[in-house]
Write a protein that holds these residues in place. Structure first.
Motif, PDB file in Angstrom:
ATOM      1  N   LEU A 103       0.151  24.973   3.585  1.00 45.43           N
ATOM      2  CA  LEU A 103      -0.438  24.458   2.270  1.00 45.43           C
ATOM      3  C   LEU A 103       0.414  23.449   1.728  1.00 45.43           C
ATOM      4  O   LEU A 103      -0.303  22.463   1.398  1.00 45.43           O
ATOM      5  CB  LEU A 103      -0.613  25.782   1.360  1.00 45.43           C
ATOM      6  CG  LEU A 103      -1.699  25.570   0.135  1.00 45.43           C
ATOM      7  CD1 LEU A 103      -3.039  25.143   0.619  1.00 45.43           C
ATOM      8  CD2 LEU A 103      -1.620  26.697  -0.669  1.00 45.43           C
ATOM      9  N   ALA A 104       1.598  23.651   1.858  1.00 42.64           N
ATOM     10  CA  ALA A 104       2.258  22.417   1.089  1.00 42.64           C
ATOM     11  C   ALA A 104       2.113  20.984   1.832  1.00 42.64           C
ATOM     12  O   ALA A 104       2.021  20.017   1.210  1.00 42.64           O
ATOM     13  CB  ALA A 104       3.796  22.616   0.864  1.00 42.64           C
ATOM     14  N   LYS A 105       2.111  21.234   3.205  1.00 42.91           N
ATOM     15  CA  LYS A 105       1.786  20.126   4.099  1.00 42.91           C
ATOM     16  C   LYS A 105       0.257  19.562   3.780  1.00 42.91           C
ATOM     17  O   LYS A 105       0.377  18.201   3.769  1.00 42.91           O
ATOM     18  CB  LYS A 105       2.131  20.324   5.530  1.00 42.91           C
ATOM     19  CG  LYS A 105       1.805  19.333   6.463  1.00 42.91           C
ATOM     20  CD  LYS A 105       2.577  18.157   6.334  1.00 42.91           C
ATOM     21  CE  LYS A 105       2.562  17.160   7.432  1.00 42.91           C
ATOM     22  NZ  LYS A 105       3.393  15.858   7.306  1.00 42.91           N
ATOM     23  N   ILE A 106      -0.679  20.331   3.741  1.00 45.13           N
ATOM     24  CA  ILE A 106      -2.218  19.811   3.534  1.00 45.13           C
ATOM     25  C   ILE A 106      -2.003  19.082   2.037  1.00 45.13           C
ATOM     26  O   ILE A 106      -2.865  17.943   2.102  1.00 45.13           O
ATOM     27  CB  ILE A 106      -2.909  21.295   3.407  1.00 45.13           C
ATOM     28  CG1 ILE A 106      -3.084  21.761   4.938  1.00 45.13           C
ATOM     29  CG2 ILE A 106      -4.298  20.873   3.099  1.00 45.13           C
ATOM     30  CD1 ILE A 106      -3.743  23.080   5.204  1.00 45.13           C
ATOM     31  N   ILE A 107      -1.594  19.632   1.276  1.00 46.20           N
ATOM     32  CA  ILE A 107      -1.589  19.167  -0.250  1.00 46.20           C
ATOM     33  C   ILE A 107      -0.765  17.625  -0.107  1.00 46.20           C
ATOM     34  O   ILE A 107      -1.274  16.569  -0.714  1.00 46.20           O
ATOM     35  CB  ILE A 107      -1.027  20.035  -1.189  1.00 46.20           C
ATOM     36  CG1 ILE A 107      -1.894  21.434  -1.383  1.00 46.20           C
ATOM     37  CG2 ILE A 107      -0.864  19.193  -2.494  1.00 46.20           C
ATOM     38  CD1 ILE A 107      -1.261  22.301  -2.260  1.00 46.20           C
ATOM     39  N   GLN A 108       0.327  17.652   0.447  1.00 52.07           N
ATOM     40  CA  GLN A 108       0.979  16.597   0.608  1.00 52.07           C
ATOM     41  C   GLN A 108       0.305  15.440   1.331  1.00 52.07           C
ATOM     42  O   GLN A 108       0.423  14.351   0.789  1.00 52.07           O
ATOM     43  CB  GLN A 108       2.319  16.649   1.307  1.00 52.07           C
ATOM     44  CG  GLN A 108       3.398  15.637   1.360  1.00 52.07           C
ATOM     45  CD  GLN A 108       4.567  16.108   2.159  1.00 52.07           C
ATOM     46  OE1 GLN A 108       4.589  16.451   3.435  1.00 52.07           O
ATOM     47  NE2 GLN A 108       5.904  16.549   1.565  1.00 52.07           N
ATOM     48  N   THR A 109      -0.335  15.630   2.355  1.00 48.78           N
ATOM     49  CA  THR A 109      -1.120  14.653   3.102  1.00 48.78           C
ATOM     50  C   THR A 109      -2.469  14.229   2.259  1.00 48.78           C
ATOM     51  O   THR A 109      -2.717  13.024   2.082  1.00 48.78           O
ATOM     52  CB  THR A 109      -1.680  15.506   4.519  1.00 48.78           C
ATOM     53  OG1 THR A 109      -0.675  15.920   5.142  1.00 48.78           O
ATOM     54  CG2 THR A 109      -2.671  14.544   5.339  1.00 48.78           C
ATOM     55  N   TYR A 110      -3.084  15.146   1.566  1.00 52.08           N
ATOM     56  CA  TYR A 110      -4.034  14.806   0.646  1.00 52.08           C
ATOM     57  C   TYR A 110      -3.535  13.856  -0.313  1.00 52.08           C
ATOM     58  O   TYR A 110      -4.086  12.982  -0.732  1.00 52.08           O
ATOM     59  CB  TYR A 110      -4.814  16.109  -0.130  1.00 52.08           C
ATOM     60  CG  TYR A 110      -5.461  15.723  -1.213  1.00 52.08           C
ATOM     61  CD1 TYR A 110      -7.024  15.629  -0.797  1.00 52.08           C
ATOM     62  CD2 TYR A 110      -5.239  16.020  -2.564  1.00 52.08           C
ATOM     63  CE1 TYR A 110      -7.734  15.310  -1.989  1.00 52.08           C
ATOM     64  CE2 TYR A 110      -6.135  15.542  -3.459  1.00 52.08           C
ATOM     65  CZ  TYR A 110      -7.535  15.529  -3.385  1.00 52.08           C
ATOM     66  OH  TYR A 110      -8.355  15.253  -4.172  1.00 52.08           O
ATOM     67  N   LYS A 111      -2.590  14.237  -0.791  1.00 54.70           N
ATOM     68  CA  LYS A 111      -2.064  13.330  -2.023  1.00 54.70           C
ATOM     69  C   LYS A 111      -1.480  11.955  -1.707  1.00 54.70           C
ATOM     70  O   LYS A 111      -1.798  10.817  -2.399  1.00 54.70           O
ATOM     71  CB  LYS A 111      -0.747  13.824  -2.841  1.00 54.70           C
ATOM     72  CG  LYS A 111      -1.231  15.091  -3.771  1.00 54.70           C
ATOM     73  CD  LYS A 111      -0.143  15.644  -4.598  1.00 54.70           C
ATOM     74  CE  LYS A 111      -0.731  16.704  -5.550  1.00 54.70           C
ATOM     75  NZ  LYS A 111       0.299  17.150  -6.708  1.00 54.70           N
ATOM     76  N   HIS A 112      -0.815  12.048  -0.546  1.00 48.01           N
ATOM     77  CA  HIS A 112      -0.737  10.630   0.079  1.00 48.01           C
ATOM     78  C   HIS A 112      -1.947   9.850   0.560  1.00 48.01           C
ATOM     79  O   HIS A 112      -1.860   8.671   0.247  1.00 48.01           O
ATOM     80  CB  HIS A 112       0.131  10.609   1.385  1.00 48.01           C
ATOM     81  CG  HIS A 112       1.636  11.037   1.185  1.00 48.01           C
ATOM     82  ND1 HIS A 112       2.420  10.601   0.209  1.00 48.01           N
ATOM     83  CD2 HIS A 112       2.100  12.134   1.777  1.00 48.01           C
ATOM     84  CE1 HIS A 112       3.781  11.139   0.241  1.00 48.01           C
ATOM     85  NE2 HIS A 112       3.661  12.220   0.947  1.00 48.01           N
ATOM     86  N   LYS A 113      -2.992  10.205   0.765  1.00 49.89           N
ATOM     87  CA  LYS A 113      -4.293   9.857   1.123  1.00 49.89           C
ATOM     88  C   LYS A 113      -4.775   9.397  -0.291  1.00 49.89           C
ATOM     89  O   LYS A 113      -5.366   8.283  -0.444  1.00 49.89           O
ATOM     90  CB  LYS A 113      -5.116  10.562   1.905  1.00 49.89           C
ATOM     91  CG  LYS A 113      -5.064  10.863   3.245  1.00 49.89           C
ATOM     92  CD  LYS A 113      -6.009  11.693   3.890  1.00 49.89           C
ATOM     93  CE  LYS A 113      -5.582  11.984   5.242  1.00 49.89           C
ATOM     94  NZ  LYS A 113      -6.780  12.985   6.102  1.00 49.89           N
TER      95      LYS A 113
END
Length: 188
Positions: free
Chosen positions: A174-184
């Motif tokens: 979940l942290a990785k999914i959120i991190q990817t979303y925030k970078h996008k």
């Protein structure tokens, strides 16, 4: 004469006890959206979610006589348990747990708490729904339902250590999914 009820649950329960035909409509109107949200935390496929909700409401309406009103919140808690149980039974029936109790194929998963700052509930739910079914079930039972890993193990027929490791992996994913979303969103 119009009665003002402080507790909608008590009103609905009273309608059922009296055999009022509108009780089912009232219960459905009051709780359908909430229970859809509960089910969506566990079931990501929309058609399967509809099936789970339908089975849940059938169970509610056929077993409402077994419900015991214990004060405000007791009806909502009972309804929630039914939806969660139906969702978990569906996942087990679909054998989706078997696929998802393995290490994810993500590159490096962050070993940190998911940074949820600035994310609304709908966005978070969409991220949780991206987790594999087994991870998602453990995550929801631990975080939302506040079950212990021992309780989760009993519910899902797994070991407590498996529950704990699945939760850790779910949190990292979940942290990785959120991190990817925030970078996008930062790149826009």
């Amino acid at each position: 004469m119009i009665l003002l009820w402080k507790d909608k649950e008590q009103q609905i329960w009273s309608m059922f006890k009296k055999g009022d035909r509108l009780a089912m409509d009232k219960l459905y109107t009051e709780y359908a959206d909430y229970l859809t949200g509960v089910g969506a935390r566990y079931i990501s496929n929309e058609d399967t979610l509809k099936d789970v909700l339908q089975e849940s409401f059938i169970k509610v309406f056929t077993q409402i006589h077994q419900f015991e009103y214990r004060g405000k919140g007791s009806l909502k808690a009972w309804l929630t348990r039914i939806v969660i149980n139906e969702a978990l039974m569906q996942l087990q029936k679909d054998k989706q747990f078997l696929v998802s109790f393995h290490e994810p194929t993500f590159e490096e998963l962050p070993d940190e708490e998911p940074d949820t700052d600035g994310l609304n509930a709908d966005t978070l739910l969409s991220f949780v729904r991206q987790l594999p079914p087994g991870y998602r079930a453990v995550f929801n039972l631990f975080v939302i339902e506040e079950k212990s890993h021992k309780e989760i193990a009993e519910i899902l027929h797994i070991k407590p250590d498996t529950s704990a490791s699945q939760f850790a992996r779910a949190r990292r994913m979940l942290a990785k999914i959120i991190q990817t979303y925030k970078h996008k969103t930062e790149d826009r």
